[in-house]
Design an enzyme around this catalytic site. Structure first.
Site, mmCIF file in Angstrom:
data_model
loop_
_atom_site.group_PDB
_atom_site.id
_atom_site.type_symbol
_atom_site.label_atom_id
_atom_site.label_comp_id
_atom_site.label_asym_id
_atom_site.label_seq_id
_atom_site.Cartn_x
_atom_site.Cartn_y
_atom_site.Cartn_z
ATOM 1 N N GLY A 110 1.668 5.450 4.661
ATOM 2 C CA GLY A 110 0.681 6.031 5.557
ATOM 3 C C GLY A 110 -0.667 5.356 5.554
ATOM 4 O O GLY A 110 -1.591 5.833 6.227
ATOM 5 N N GLY A 114 0.824 -1.201 0.000
ATOM 6 C CA GLY A 114 0.000 0.000 0.000
ATOM 7 C C GLY A 114 0.855 1.246 0.000
ATOM 8 O O GLY A 114 2.074 1.197 0.240
ATOM 9 N N GLU A 164 -6.524 33.552 -9.415
ATOM 10 C CA GLU A 164 -7.348 32.577 -8.690
ATOM 11 C C GLU A 164 -8.823 32.701 -9.062
ATOM 12 O O GLU A 164 -9.543 31.691 -9.082
ATOM 13 C CB GLU A 164 -7.170 32.771 -7.179
ATOM 14 C CG GLU A 164 -5.737 32.585 -6.683
ATOM 15 C CD GLU A 164 -5.155 31.238 -7.066
ATOM 16 O OE1 GLU A 164 -5.918 30.258 -7.162
ATOM 17 O OE2 GLU A 164 -3.934 31.151 -7.278
ATOM 18 N N THR A 189 1.914 -1.040 9.119
ATOM 19 C CA THR A 189 2.487 -1.427 10.413
ATOM 20 C C THR A 189 1.408 -1.558 11.480
ATOM 21 O O THR A 189 1.419 -2.488 12.292
ATOM 22 C CB THR A 189 3.536 -0.382 10.843
ATOM 23 O OG1 THR A 189 4.529 -0.260 9.824
ATOM 24 C CG2 THR A 189 4.203 -0.791 12.148
#
Length: 609
Positions: free
Chosen positions: A210, A207, A430, A214
């Site tokens: 994060g 994967g 923007e 584990t």
């Protein structure tokens, strides 16, 4: 080496302090509180004759004399000679001696031996202590050298306080279902053995970073309530040949003694990369370590109760021998969480944190598409830090929303003050992005527009999809290209091409990359047809893409360039048409940005209502 030097210095300081303490103690026996004058025997005899002596104390060959005026004097006689014989030799008047008190003090055996042996014994003791401390240092270095081949894996016991179960892992439902079989085998292996079933020796967790590989491995050990050995793949490899293989043997020997148990090797690609890559030859330390792992996984009994879990985010670089049946033949993929999983993950991380009543975890989950579990935990943590910085007692929605932008773009650059002209250019830039995104039907919804600098961006437009999508259509990509070029087009329309700034460089790079992938990877070009162009070769020992092989001719390369330019040109024309037709709406956005600097979704949509 550093620890040995530190311990040697410590022992030397202890030895010096001990010597000073002993010297101070002995000085109390050898020094008197007042200074007494030494005198000759003849002087003492004459003072006896004059009647000035009050008393004499005899201690061996030492004479402590007290005069009638209170003065003390010390004298010495020959060893073995009595005081009476000494005074008789000096012809002292017996009548004078009767007025003097004579006290003969017998010396004890202990004081005699101490006074005799201590001057020789004390240096010997100090030297012996020094040699003892030095020998301990040598023995410690030898023991560390002998333990150099030990694995050093951290063991988490059955009843550990920080025990993790599947309840502590949100999302990854399919992965937990796959691993439930491992838990069942560790709990009751006889049920499987009776049916002749063989549980996989190794399970590979794959994967993105994060996603909780584990944490999921620890949850398997917690659910099965068995010991858990944790080690990183990089901890096997050392500069000395053979150390990695020795540590692998030691790890599996420890695991067999505590079976049933779980051995977890994190980042196994550090030692499990494909062999024969051209570096190190056949005697490469990493390859020897990998060979030992392969042998150990084939060597122990499959029903012995030792299961190896490994995690990697680069399964494509692993050696094929690791992935064959009998080793890591079961592979569990951990996908990034969807919106429901993100909500569950945020709820777990916010469990022990004081949240305000109005906090909407679902809204935070909607604003974080593509975030991993570690990113979501970081959002809650950043929100708590920001709340403490503002001296508040409860974490509110503004802190959590701001922490999302901090994780995505970086902290606000309050010291980066734009000039009035730069601020105006940023506002139009923007506004162009936001207006095009709001107009096109297949573009993501605008959630926030800001001209406050964050990270390397002078401003930003936050666009988020309404739902998680696994597949994307060509229409979505085309609209996304127009949105990416909206800022560039707005600058050219308002300020002219001669006043174009560098603010659109990142947008142009992103748009060009998307257009190239549409043609070369996704086969969405009508002229070039449904095929891919180019092969990406990866050098295994570097673990990254370093070569792009062209499997097409120069003529096709020219056609690819024309198609990329056509896509970008069409997207630019779409953006220009929207900005021209809705110029007044863009001006509203610019005015609002110049006044407030930041527009949330509700404020932005209110401008069009």
């Amino acid at each position: 080496m550093k620890n040995a030097t530190k311990n040697l210095t410590k022992n030397l300081i202890i030895s010096v302090v001990l010597f000073l303490v002993l010297a101070a103690v002995l000085s109390t026996y050898t020094l008197s509180s007042e200074k007494i004058k030494d005198a000759q025997v003849s002087e003492i005899v004459s003072q006896i004759q004059e009647g000035k002596v009050k008393s004499i104390e005899v201690s061996g060959d030492k004479l402590d004399v007290m005069l009638t005026d209170g003065t003390k004097k010390i004298s010495h006689k020959e060893p073995g000679e009595s005081l009476s014989t000494l005074l008789a030799n000096y012809k002292v008047d017996p009548d004078k001696m009767r007025a003097v008190t004579v006290d003969i003090k017998q010396e004890s055996g202990l004081s005699f031996w101490l006074s005799t042996l201590l001057p020789f014994l004390l240096p010997f003791v100090l030297v012996s202590l020094f040699i003892y401390f030095m020998m301990r240092q040598v023995q410690g270095a030898n023991s560390r050298a002998m333990s150099f081949g030990q694995s050093g894996a951290r063991e988490v016991g059955k009843n550990a306080k920080d025990r993790v179960t599947f309840k502590d892992v949100a999302g990854v439902k399919e992965a937990k279902e796959e691993l439930l079989e491992i838990v069942e085998f560790l709990r009751s292996p006889k049920k499987f053995i009776a049916l002749g079933a063989k549980i996989p020796k190794g399970v590979l967790l794959m994967g993105s970073p994060g996603t909780g590989k584990t944490l999921l491995a620890r949850a398997v050990a917690g659910e099965a309530n068995v010991p858990f050995f944790h080690i990183s793949g990089s901890e096997f490899v050392e500069m000395f040949v053979g150390v990695g293989a020795s540590r692998v043997r030691d790890l599996f020997n420890r695991a067999k003694k505590d079976a049933p148990c779980i051995v977890f090797i994190d980042e196994i690609d550090a030692v499990g990369r494909q062999r024969g890559a051209g570096l190190g030859g056949g005697h490469d330390e990493r390859e020897q370590t990998l060979n030992q792992i392969l042998v150990e996984m084939d060597g122990f009994d499959p029903n012995q109760g030792v299961i190896v879990l490994a995690a990697t985010n680069r399964p494509d670089v692993l050696d094929p021998a690791l992935l064959r049946p009998g080793r890591f033949d079961r592979r569990v993929v951990l996908d990034p969480p969807d919106i429901n999983d993100r909500e569950a993950i945020l709820t777990i991380h916010a469990k022990n944190k004081p949240l305000e009543d109005g906090v909407n975890i679902r809204l935070i989950a909607q604003r974080t598409p593509g975030f991993s579990g570690a990113d979501l935990a970081n959002i809650i943590n950043e929100g708590a830090i920001l709340t403490a910085r503002r001296n508040k007692k409860h974490i509110g929605m503004p802190e959590l929303l701001e922490s999302i932008e901090k994780v995505m773009l970086g902290p606000e650059r309050k010291s980066h003050i734009l000039s009035d002209h730069e601020k105006k250019v940023t506002a139009y830039h923007e506004a162009g992005h936001a207006l095009v995104a709001h107009t096109l039907p297949h573009a993501d919804a605008v959630h926030k527009v800001s001209i406050i600098s964050r990270g390397s961006a002078a401003g930003y437009t936050l666009k988020l999809p309404n739902e998680d999508r696994k597949m994307h259509t060509k229409a979505e990509f085309v609209d996304d290209l127009a949105v990416s070029l909206g800022g560039y087009v707005a600058e050219t329309e308002i300020f002219g091409k001669e006043n174009l700034t560098t603010g659109a460089s990142s947008d142009l790079r992103t748009a060009t990359r998307v257009a190239r992938r549409l043609i070369t990877d996704y086969g969405m070009s009508e002229k070039l047809g449904p095929r891919t162009y180019g092969e990406k070769e990866e050098m295994v020992f570097l673990g990254k893409e370093i070569h792009h092989e062209r499997d097409y001719s120069e003529k096709v390369a020219e056609m690819i360039d024309h198609e990329i330019t056509a896509l970008l040109t069409a997207a630019m024309e779409t953006a220009r048409r929207i900005i021209t037709e809705r110029r007044q709406d863009m001006e509203k956005i610019v005015v609002a940005l110049m006044e407030k600097e930041t527009l949330e979704k509700e404020q932005f949509e209110a401008l069009f209502s």
